[in-house]
Design an enzyme around this catalytic site. Structure first.
Site, PDB file in Angstrom:
ATOM      1  N   SER A 158      -3.047  -2.199   3.095  1.00  0.00           N
ATOM      2  CA  SER A 158      -1.830  -1.461   2.753  1.00  0.00           C
ATOM      3  C   SER A 158      -0.735  -1.863   3.736  1.00  0.00           C
ATOM      4  CB  SER A 158      -2.061   0.052   2.830  1.00  0.00           C
ATOM      5  OG  SER A 158      -2.308   0.448   4.168  1.00  0.00           O
ATOM      6  N   LYS A 159       0.449  -2.096   3.204  1.00  0.00           N
ATOM      7  CA  LYS A 159       1.592  -2.416   4.069  1.00  0.00           C
ATOM      8  C   LYS A 159       2.233  -1.097   4.478  1.00  0.00           C
ATOM      9  CE  LYS A 159       5.486  -5.693   4.237  1.00  0.00           C
ATOM     10  NZ  LYS A 159       4.989  -6.529   5.348  1.00  0.00           N
ATOM     11  N   ALA A 160       1.492  -0.354   5.279  1.00  0.00           N
ATOM     12  CA  ALA A 160       1.888   0.995   5.664  1.00  0.00           C
ATOM     13  C   ALA A 160       2.703   0.971   6.945  1.00  0.00           C
ATOM     14  CB  ALA A 160       0.647   1.872   5.857  1.00  0.00           C
ATOM     15  N   TYR A 164       2.217  -0.698  11.564  1.00  0.00           N
ATOM     16  CA  TYR A 164       3.072  -1.619  12.303  1.00  0.00           C
ATOM     17  C   TYR A 164       3.342  -1.188  13.736  1.00  0.00           C
ATOM     18  CZ  TYR A 164       3.572  -4.732   8.435  1.00  0.00           C
ATOM     19  OH  TYR A 164       3.285  -5.656   7.461  1.00  0.00           O
TER      20      TYR A 164
END
Length: 307
Positions: A158-160, A164
C-alpha cells in the site's frame, strides 16, 4: 522546494480554488497517517499533455485503499477522469499529479474506519527529482542505516502515508551525509529500494531488481522498465541480492514517477562500473522516453492524452 501554486484542486468530487482546499486539524490522517496516495507525471507530447500509466496508478490507489480498509467514495473511472480534468483545468503541459485519499474528522482512536474518506487531486510543474543532470550524469547514493519495513509490521504494497516515515529517515540521513539518495535494506539485510524509488542492478549482462517480498512498493515505472527490458532481449530477474552486489554491478539505476530512470554512479563512495551512465541504462532510457515523446509508438497504451 515548495510546491508551486496552481489554480484548481479537485476535492471530494468538485473543483475548488487552491487556497480553499483545506483540511481540519482534527482529521484522523493528520494524527495517525491514515492516508494513501499516488504520484503521476504528465508529459508535453506532440498530441498534447499525456499522463503516463494513468490506469495502473488508479488501480494501485484502489489497491492501497483496500489494504488500508478505506472505503473509496468514487469509482476508478471517476478518479481517472478527475486526474485528467485537473491537468486540463490548470492548463499544464507537463506536471506532477498527486491524488491523495485520507481519513477526515472522526475518532481520536486508532481505528479510522468510522471516519469519512476524503480525496483530493492537485497538479503542479515539476522538474527532475534528483537534480537537472541526474538522468545523464547519475547520482551518488548510500546504503542507509535505516532498514525498510519488515513484512509483518506495515503493508508495503500500500502506498500509505504512514509508511513514508521510514522513507523520511532514509532521505534525511542521505542528505545530511552529502548523498543524493539513500538505499534501504530489508529486514533480512538484503537490498530493498530507495527512499522513494525502486532499484535495478545490472550484473554480467543480467538485470536484477528486488521482488515484492523485499518490502518494496510495486512501482508503475518499475513495471514499464521490466516490460521494455524483456522486449529488448535482456534477462530480468526479480530476486533478492546483497548490498555488495551494488558495488560490483556494471550499472545501477533507480526508477519511479519522480526519478523516471536515474542512473547511480556510486554507492557508499564506491564507483559503479566506470562511474557514469551505462549502455543498458541509456538504451532503456531511450526506449522509455521515446514512447513518452512520441518518437516510438506507444504499443502498450501507457500514455493517456489530455484532450
Amino acid at each position: 522546494m515548495a510546491i508551486p501554486k496552481t489554480e484548481w484542486i479537485w476535492q471530494n468530487g468538485k473543483f475548488v480554488q487552491w487556497d480553499d482546499a483545506t483540511v481540519h486539524v482534527t482529521a484522523h490522517a493528520l494524527h495517525y497517517g491514515s492516508s494513501v496516495f499516488e504520484g503521476l507525471r504528465a508529459y508535453d507530447t506532440p498530441k498534447g499533455p499525456a499522463i503516463l500509466g494513468l490506469q495502473s496508478h488508479v488501480r494501485r490507489l484502489f489497491d492501497s485503499c483496500k489494504i488500508m480498509r478505506m472505503e473509496m467514495p468514487f469509482t476508478p473511472d471517476q478518479v481517472a477522469d478527475a486526474v485528467i480534468e485537473t491537468v486540463r483545468r490548470n492548463r499544464l503541459a507537463s506536471c506532477y499529479i498527486r491524488p491523495l485519499v485520507y481519513k477526515g474528522v472522526g475518532p481520536i482512536g486508532l481505528d479510522a474506519r468510522t471516519a469519512p474518506t476524503e480525496m483530493v487531486i492537485f497538479a503542479f510543474e515539476f522538474g527532475h527529482y534528483l537534480g537537472d543532470n541526474a538522468l545523464e550524469e547519475g547520482v551518488d547514493v548510500m546504503v542507509s542505516s535505516w532498514r525498510r519495513i519488515a513484512p509483518d509490521t506495515l503493508a508495503t504494497m500500500s502506498k500509505a502515508g504512514g509508511n513514508y516515515v521510514s522513507s523520511q529517515f532514509i532521505s534525511m540521513e542521505a542528505a545530511d551525509l552529502g548523498f543524493a539518495e539513500g538505499i534501504g535494506l530489508d529486514a533480512n539485510g538484503l537490498v530493498s529500494e530507495g527512499s522513494g524509488e525502486n532499484i535495478f542492478a545490472i550484473y554480467r549482462g543480467v538485470i536484477y531488481t528486488p521482488p515484492v517480498s523485499a518490502s518494496i512498493l510495486l512501482g508503475v515505472t518499475r513495471d514499464c522498465i521490466i516490460t521494455l527490458a524483456r522486449e529488448l532481449g535482456y534477462e530480468v530477474r526479480e530476486q533478492t541480492f546483497p548490498r555488495e552486489m551494488l558495488y560490483v554491478a556494471d550499472e545501477v539505476f533507480f526508477t519511479g514517477t519522480a526519478v523516471e530512470i536515474s542512473p547511480v554512479r556510486s554507492v557508499d563512495r564506491v564507483k559503479v562500473g566506470n562511474g557514469s551512465r551505462g549502455p543498458i541504462t541509456k538504451r532503456l532510457q531511450d526506449e522509455f522516453f521515446g514512447i513518452i515523446n512520441g518518437s516510438i509508438p506507444d504499443r502498450h497504451g501507457w500514455m493517456a492524452i489530455v484532450k
